[in-house]
Design a protein around this motif. Sequence first.
Motif, PDB file in Angstrom:
ATOM      1  N   UNK A 138     -27.969 -22.293 -19.586  1.00 27.53           N
ATOM      2  CA  UNK A 138     -27.624 -20.927 -19.182  1.00 27.53           C
ATOM      3  C   UNK A 138     -26.766 -20.302 -20.280  1.00 27.53           C
ATOM      4  N   UNK A 139     -27.101 -19.095 -20.683  1.00 27.43           N
ATOM      5  CA  UNK A 139     -26.405 -18.445 -21.794  1.00 27.43           C
ATOM      6  C   UNK A 139     -25.617 -17.227 -21.313  1.00 27.43           C
ATOM      7  N   UNK A 140     -24.355 -17.187 -21.687  1.00 25.34           N
ATOM      8  CA  UNK A 140     -23.469 -16.075 -21.321  1.00 25.34           C
ATOM      9  C   UNK A 140     -22.820 -15.551 -22.599  1.00 25.34           C
ATOM     10  N   UNK A 141     -22.845 -14.241 -22.794  1.00 18.41           N
ATOM     11  CA  UNK A 141     -22.249 -13.678 -24.004  1.00 18.41           C
ATOM     12  C   UNK A 141     -21.157 -12.674 -23.668  1.00 18.41           C
ATOM     13  N   UNK A 142     -20.268 -12.495 -24.648  1.00 16.34           N
ATOM     14  CA  UNK A 142     -19.210 -11.498 -24.524  1.00 16.34           C
ATOM     15  C   UNK A 142     -19.075 -10.744 -25.837  1.00 16.34           C
ATOM     16  N   UNK A 143     -19.025  -9.454 -25.760  1.00 17.22           N
ATOM     17  CA  UNK A 143     -18.842  -8.620 -26.943  1.00 17.22           C
ATOM     18  C   UNK A 143     -17.361  -8.419 -27.257  1.00 17.22           C
ATOM     19  N   UNK A 144     -16.503  -8.586 -26.239  1.00 21.45           N
ATOM     20  CA  UNK A 144     -15.097  -8.204 -26.383  1.00 21.45           C
ATOM     21  C   UNK A 144     -14.122  -9.356 -26.584  1.00 21.45           C
ATOM     22  N   UNK A 145     -14.400 -10.540 -26.007  1.00 17.37           N
ATOM     23  CA  UNK A 145     -13.378 -11.576 -25.907  1.00 17.37           C
ATOM     24  C   UNK A 145     -12.844 -12.045 -27.261  1.00 17.37           C
ATOM     25  N   UNK A 146     -13.719 -12.304 -28.227  1.00 19.88           N
ATOM     26  CA  UNK A 146     -13.264 -12.777 -29.541  1.00 19.88           C
ATOM     27  C   UNK A 146     -12.339 -11.765 -30.206  1.00 19.88           C
ATOM     28  N   UNK A 147     -12.680 -10.494 -30.065  1.00 17.92           N
ATOM     29  CA  UNK A 147     -11.854  -9.448 -30.692  1.00 17.92           C
ATOM     30  C   UNK A 147     -10.490  -9.363 -30.019  1.00 17.92           C
ATOM     31  N   UNK A 148     -10.448  -9.482 -28.702  1.00 16.67           N
ATOM     32  CA  UNK A 148      -9.178  -9.452 -27.980  1.00 16.67           C
ATOM     33  C   UNK A 148      -8.268 -10.600 -28.423  1.00 16.67           C
ATOM     34  N   UNK A 161      -9.069 -10.216 -17.386  1.00 20.18           N
ATOM     35  CA  UNK A 161     -10.172  -9.621 -16.631  1.00 20.18           C
ATOM     36  C   UNK A 161     -11.513  -9.871 -17.306  1.00 20.18           C
ATOM     37  N   UNK A 162     -11.521  -9.794 -18.638  1.00 19.54           N
ATOM     38  CA  UNK A 162     -12.749 -10.066 -19.390  1.00 19.54           C
ATOM     39  C   UNK A 162     -13.197 -11.503 -19.167  1.00 19.54           C
ATOM     40  N   UNK A 163     -12.260 -12.447 -19.241  1.00 25.94           N
ATOM     41  CA  UNK A 163     -12.592 -13.854 -19.070  1.00 25.94           C
ATOM     42  C   UNK A 163     -12.996 -14.168 -17.639  1.00 25.94           C
ATOM     43  N   UNK A 164     -12.309 -13.579 -16.664  1.00 24.77           N
ATOM     44  CA  UNK A 164     -12.692 -13.778 -15.261  1.00 24.77           C
ATOM     45  C   UNK A 164     -14.134 -13.344 -15.024  1.00 24.77           C
ATOM     46  N   UNK A 165     -14.485 -12.195 -15.576  1.00 21.42           N
ATOM     47  CA  UNK A 165     -15.836 -11.654 -15.412  1.00 21.42           C
ATOM     48  C   UNK A 165     -16.877 -12.603 -15.990  1.00 21.42           C
ATOM     49  N   UNK A 166     -16.606 -13.155 -17.178  1.00 23.42           N
ATOM     50  CA  UNK A 166     -17.561 -14.037 -17.839  1.00 23.42           C
ATOM     51  C   UNK A 166     -17.658 -15.398 -17.146  1.00 23.42           C
ATOM     52  N   UNK A 167     -16.528 -15.924 -16.669  1.00 23.34           N
ATOM     53  CA  UNK A 167     -16.561 -17.204 -15.950  1.00 23.34           C
ATOM     54  C   UNK A 167     -17.308 -17.039 -14.628  1.00 23.34           C
ATOM     55  N   UNK A 168     -17.113 -15.925 -13.968  1.00 22.08           N
ATOM     56  CA  UNK A 168     -17.869 -15.647 -12.735  1.00 22.08           C
ATOM     57  C   UNK A 168     -19.360 -15.571 -13.021  1.00 22.08           C
ATOM     58  N   UNK A 169     -19.719 -14.990 -14.161  1.00 20.29           N
ATOM     59  CA  UNK A 169     -21.138 -14.897 -14.545  1.00 20.29           C
ATOM     60  C   UNK A 169     -21.720 -16.287 -14.788  1.00 20.29           C
ATOM     61  N   UNK A 170     -20.912 -17.171 -15.368  1.00 20.93           N
ATOM     62  CA  UNK A 170     -21.353 -18.547 -15.591  1.00 20.93           C
ATOM     63  C   UNK A 170     -21.592 -19.241 -14.251  1.00 20.93           C
TER      64      UNK A 170
END
Length: 262
Positions: A138-148, A161-170
């Motif tokens: 399963x692949x999950x991507x983030x455009x913002x997290x690395x920059x933050x 909030x960004x990380x919560x959203x991505x972990x929920x997606x996982x």
Amino acid sequence: MDKRPIGVIDSGIGGLTVIDSIQKILPSEDIIYFGDNINVPYGNRQEEEIYELTMKMLKFLEKKNVKLVAIACNTISAISKEFEGKLNYPIIDIVEPTIDHIIKSGIGKIAIFGTEFTINKKVYEKKLKERSQNMEIFSIKSRELAKLIDQGKFDSFETVECLKDRINAIKESGDIYNVVLACTHYPIIEDLFYKIDSNLNYINPAIHEAVAVKHYLKDNDMLNTEGKGNISIYTTGDVEIYKKVLKKLNLKKAKKIKVTYL
């Protein structure tokens, strides 16, 4: 014995997690690091631009007479084959050692969490499927997290909030336990990952790349086993963020942190 330094490159501060792992198993090695913070994150750029930016860093380290370069960036590692035969030192990317670890661990279901480029390129997916056709990925991507993270926002509301959203997606992708942190910036806030969800197993590729570096140097009689290694850091960005991450990772103070434009 080879006392020349090891080179490490990344699009920003994330590669310091690789330095952390290298120093733990190779404490006598000197390390020269280059982070191209002014252009972070590479994962939101086109392949041709990533190649050109990376080659500038690699040429810089070539002039520093490094004996090997560890690509501490999953995005760059996705095109690491493009640099073969163009430099006077070997390159070890961060993806292959991680793939080896996943396969040896007998993992049957896994999530790959990385930047847009790493996920869109399917670098992990393709290599894993070549060696384990039945593996569920399963692949999950983030455009913002690395920059933050590169901005030093390690525990800001926006980052949480960004990380919560991505972990929920996982978690919504399926019954997943193993998650590859396929961006070296992510382990900088590993504590935040576990704070949000401690039931997942987060795989840190930096550890496996460091082991691969050690094996290569040992097999080719290139280890430096004398003295206490030091770190020299060059960046196109702000030196203060490096001081902040060195402290967060509990790394030794760098010999130098210098702004350098390529």
